[in-house]
Design a protein around this motif. Structure first.
Motif, short mmCIF file in Angstrom:
data_model
loop_
_atom_site.label_atom_id
_atom_site.label_comp_id
_atom_site.label_asym_id
_atom_site.label_seq_id
_atom_site.Cartn_x
_atom_site.Cartn_y
_atom_site.Cartn_z
N THR A 1 0.86 -1.18 0.00
CA THR A 1 0.00 0.00 0.00
C THR A 1 0.89 1.23 0.00
O THR A 1 1.72 1.40 0.89
N ILE A 2 0.74 2.07 -1.02
CA ILE A 2 1.54 3.28 -1.10
C ILE A 2 0.67 4.49 -0.79
O ILE A 2 -0.51 4.54 -1.17
N PHE A 3 1.24 5.44 -0.09
CA PHE A 3 0.54 6.67 0.29
C PHE A 3 1.20 7.85 -0.43
O PHE A 3 2.41 8.07 -0.30
N LEU A 4 0.38 8.58 -1.18
CA LEU A 4 0.87 9.70 -1.97
C LEU A 4 0.04 10.94 -1.68
O LEU A 4 -1.15 10.84 -1.37
N LEU B 1 4.54 9.98 -7.76
CA LEU B 1 4.95 8.66 -8.24
C LEU B 1 5.58 8.76 -9.63
O LEU B 1 6.57 8.08 -9.92
N LYS B 2 5.02 9.59 -10.50
CA LYS B 2 5.56 9.77 -11.85
C LYS B 2 6.93 10.43 -11.81
O LYS B 2 7.79 10.11 -12.62
N ALA B 3 7.14 11.34 -10.88
CA ALA B 3 8.44 11.99 -10.76
C ALA B 3 9.51 11.02 -10.29
O ALA B 3 10.68 11.14 -10.67
N LEU B 4 9.13 10.04 -9.48
CA LEU B 4 10.09 9.10 -8.90
C LEU B 4 10.37 7.92 -9.82
O LEU B 4 11.52 7.52 -10.01
N TYR B 5 9.32 7.35 -10.42
CA TYR B 5 9.48 6.14 -11.22
C TYR B 5 9.28 6.35 -12.72
O TYR B 5 9.26 5.38 -13.47
N ALA C 1 5.58 4.41 -13.56
CA ALA C 1 4.54 4.80 -12.61
C ALA C 1 3.18 4.20 -12.99
O ALA C 1 2.44 3.73 -12.13
N GLU C 2 2.85 4.23 -14.29
CA GLU C 2 1.57 3.68 -14.74
C GLU C 2 1.50 2.18 -14.48
O GLU C 2 0.44 1.66 -14.13
N THR C 3 2.61 1.48 -14.66
CA THR C 3 2.63 0.04 -14.39
C THR C 3 2.39 -0.25 -12.92
O THR C 3 1.65 -1.18 -12.57
N PHE D 1 -9.11 7.86 -2.91
CA PHE D 1 -8.84 9.30 -2.97
C PHE D 1 -9.49 9.97 -1.77
O PHE D 1 -10.71 9.97 -1.63
N LEU D 2 -8.67 10.55 -0.90
CA LEU D 2 -9.17 11.17 0.33
C LEU D 2 -9.40 12.66 0.21
O LEU D 2 -10.00 13.27 1.10
N GLY D 3 -8.93 13.25 -0.87
CA GLY D 3 -9.10 14.69 -1.06
C GLY D 3 -7.79 15.35 -1.44
O GLY D 3 -6.72 14.89 -1.07
N GLY D 4 -7.89 16.43 -2.20
CA GLY D 4 -6.70 17.16 -2.61
C GLY D 4 -7.03 18.17 -3.69
O GLY D 4 -8.16 18.23 -4.19
N ARG D 5 -6.01 18.94 -4.08
CA ARG D 5 -6.22 19.99 -5.07
C ARG D 5 -5.22 19.90 -6.23
O ARG D 5 -5.25 20.75 -7.11
N GLU D 6 -4.35 18.90 -6.25
CA GLU D 6 -3.37 18.79 -7.32
C GLU D 6 -4.08 18.53 -8.65
O GLU D 6 -4.85 17.59 -8.79
N HIS D 7 -3.80 19.36 -9.65
CA HIS D 7 -4.59 19.40 -10.88
C HIS D 7 -4.56 18.09 -11.64
O HIS D 7 -5.61 17.56 -12.04
N SER D 8 -3.39 17.53 -11.90
CA SER D 8 -3.30 16.32 -12.71
C SER D 8 -3.99 15.15 -12.04
O SER D 8 -4.64 14.33 -12.71
N THR D 9 -3.91 15.06 -10.71
CA THR D 9 -4.57 13.98 -9.98
C THR D 9 -6.08 14.09 -10.10
O THR D 9 -6.78 13.12 -10.39
N ILE D 10 -6.61 15.29 -9.86
CA ILE D 10 -8.05 15.51 -9.93
C ILE D 10 -8.59 15.26 -11.33
O ILE D 10 -9.64 14.65 -11.52
#
Length: 609
Positions: free
Chosen positions: A433-436, A442-446, A450-452, A462-471
């Motif tokens: 289980t990964i927490f981001l 994840l894309k910046a690191l791997y 990352a998609e794999t 999804f617990l909530g957030g404002r990051e554009h690409s994620t939303i």
């Protein structure tokens, strides 16, 4: 047989009945008087009654042929029409997205609450990865996404630890989780392991070289070490990295395969590099390590360490010096006194987590990332060790499921080939289980992998957030639903008129602005193969074991310092021998075999001159 009946027989039963009726009509036609078709059709009304007295056609072959041909031709006609028919999806013209219901998730929940993974306040997932119905099989890998303050620890991580149904490996920023549930896990029979990178006095010992048994293990460890110590700058010429790899493999090979057990640690590696003096103007100069490998070559010319060291020695004096400087800079954290002591021997027992109930905590700083790379090193070894032990010791499956709860994943280094590991650990009874805070981490690191990695996570929360690409990505994945839109028009002139129109269009199940403003007590669950769920977050206070946490009662707080005992316990029934030691004396009488760096391991070192 039941499936075949449903597939082939039941859909064709109406055509059989219609064929029988047509056969009866054929019998009536046969019984009617007349010399031609017209006369027979006229007399059909008089013979249709006797023909339908029996459900089946008459005994004549003609009647049954008519029945068969009638049924077959009707079936073919309907089939052709269905092929050419226009396809309508009522109320789904622009999309069929909807929220999941309790009925959807029911087949995936274990009747015993303690045997489930807690996903949300209303959705759970059974720990059984091999259910009776293979269609309901899901892996236990999960990705929890939420910005700071969204409740990743309180609403997800801590409740799952309170389930106490697996062995756990937890990355614990600041050590708050251990203090919260440590006492409870101990009472449940768990063996607690702690690596504390904030306060080394509260940490158990971790020696990565204790788990290196083969040449392959050396290569895996070196790759993990280099990946997690390369820094944030742009990678330069790969020559230097490859040269370092050769030297690390050679030195570690010597330490592991030739050195005494007490010297098989990172400290010895650092000491060997520190002792490797070079002279730019003298390529024939030999340092202590050179003589050490010359002796080993004489005893075993095909030794793995010798072969790697000879490749490294192809470098000139100036190049070798640059390589050593690079190695020294990379291993600088291991030269710190406290870390040297922690890594002198091993207490973590990473390979035994699946053999018994174990809770291993890696406590890291959320402000200083100096030592966070050690977590990635440990995880890289742990995944490989557990997979090998499952295959070689336990017939492919660990006795106790190992759940890795990797909080602050983006800040704790990189595990090489994680995209491959996450795909194969399921069958060994291991889950990740990964927490981001955002998918972009994840894309910046791997990068391309990352998609794999995300593709092998059957559960995404999804617990909530404002990051554009994620939303944006979550909104697209949720899909569109078909809605009805009513428009009204009004025109004014000599005569006022009104108009009203109805039309259908597609709308995202949850738009980006709706995701951004989602209530703090709500979350979104996406489980592979099911509709998404908009559900309340799990309330920690509702867990049956909440009363055993430090939050419920301060007496339940776990003190990591008490777990670590550096003092040797003396058994009064045991006999001990005491020795008098002169601290002021020199070390001239030290046995040369006690020091791995003593290069004079052959009788005549001058023979190599």
């Amino acid at each position: 047989m039941n499936d075949k009946i449903k597939k082939y027989i039941i859909p064709n039963l109406p055509y059989v009945f219609i064929g029988v009726l047509i056969g009866n009509l054929g019998e009536a036609y046969r019984l009617s008087a007349g010399a031609d078709i017209g006369q027979k059709l006229m007399g059909l009304m008089q013979t249709i009654g006797p023909a339908f007295e029996s459900l089946l056609p008459g005994p004549y072959l003609f009647d049954w042929l008519v029945a068969l041909m009638g049924g077959v031709l009707l079936r073919v006609f309907v089939w052709q029409k269905s092929k050419k028919a226009k396809k309508f999806r009522r109320d789904m013209e622009y999309g069929s997205a909807r929220w999941g219901t309790a009925k959807d998730i029911k087949p995936f929940i274990d009747p015993k609450p303690q045997n489930n993974v807690i996903l949300t306040g209303t959705e759970f997932l059974t720990m059984n990865t091999r259910p009776k119905n293979p269609a309901n099989a899901r892996n236990l890998n999960a990705c929890v996404i939420g910005s700071s303050g969204s409740g990743k620890t309180r609403f997800w991580l801590t409740p799952n630890l309170l389930q106490a149904h697996s062995s756990y490996v937890v990355v614990d920023p600041k050590g708050g989780i251990l203090g919260q549930v440590g006492t409870f896990l101990q009472k449940q029979g768990y063996k607690i392991k702690v690596f504390h990178s904030i306060d080394f006095s509260k940490s158990m010992h971790y020696n990565p070289m204790a788990y290196i048994k083969t040449e392959s293990d050396i290569l895996k460890f070196v790759n993990a070490l280099i990946e997690n110590t390369k820094g944030d700058g742009k990678e330069g010429d790969p020559f230097w990295t490859k040269s370092e790899t050769l030297l690390y493999c050679a030195l570690i090979g010597y330490i592991v395969f030739e050195g005494p057990e007490e010297e098989r640690n990172i400290n010895t590696l650092v000491d060997m590099i520190n002792s490797m003096e070079t002279k730019e103007d003298d390529d024939d100069f030999k340092n202590a390590v050179d003589y050490m490998f010359m002796g080993l070559e004489k005893r075993n010319p095909n030794h793995f360490a010798v072969r790697q060291y000879k490749k490294y020695k192809l470098a000139s004096g100036k190049t070798a010096k640059s390589i050593l400087i690079s190695c020294g800079a990379r291993l600088a954290p291991f030269d710190i006194g406290q870390l040297r002591e922690i890594m002198s021997y091993d207490e973590m027992q990473l390979d035994l987590m699946g053999d018994r109930k174990t809770a291993t905590f890696f406590i890291i700083s959320d402000t200083d990332t100096t030592y966070n790379f050690i977590v990635a090193l440990a995880f890289s070894q742990m995944f490989n060790l557990l997979c090998e032990r499952a295959d070689n010791k336990h017939g492919g499956r660990l006795p106790h499921h190992v759940r890795v709860l990797w909080d602050e994943m983006a800040n704790t280094g990189q595990v090489p080939q994680l995209e491959k590991l996450v795909a194969v650990i399921r069958s060994r009874e291991i889950s990740l289980t990964i927490f981001l805070q955002a998918q972009s981490q994840l894309k910046a690191l791997y990068k391309d992998h990352a998609e794999t990695i995300l593709g092998n996570m059957d559960s995404v929360i999804f617990l909530g957030g404002r990051e554009h690409s994620t939303i944006k990505e979550i909104s697209e994945v949720l899909g569109k639903e078909t809605i009805s839109m009513q428009t009204e028009g009004r025109s004014r002139g000599q005569s006022e008129s009104y108009s009203q129109n109805m039309q259908r269009l597609g709308k995202e199940l949850m738009t980006m602005d709706e995701l951004t403003t989602m209530a703090g007590n709500k979350c979104i669950l996406q489980l592979r193969g099911l509709r998404p769920f908009l559900s309340p977050k799990y309330d920690l206070k509702n867990h049956p074991n909440y009363k055993h946490t430090a939050e419920a009662d301060k007496k339940n707080a776990f003190d990591a310092a008490k777990l670590i005992n550096r003092r040797m316990k003396v058994n009064p029934n045991e006999i001990y021998t005491t020795y008098e030691v002169d601290a002021a004396g020199d070390t001239a009488d030290m046995d040369e075999n006690e020091d791995i760096l003593n290069y004079d391991d052959v009788d005549d070192p001058e023979a190599f001159a």
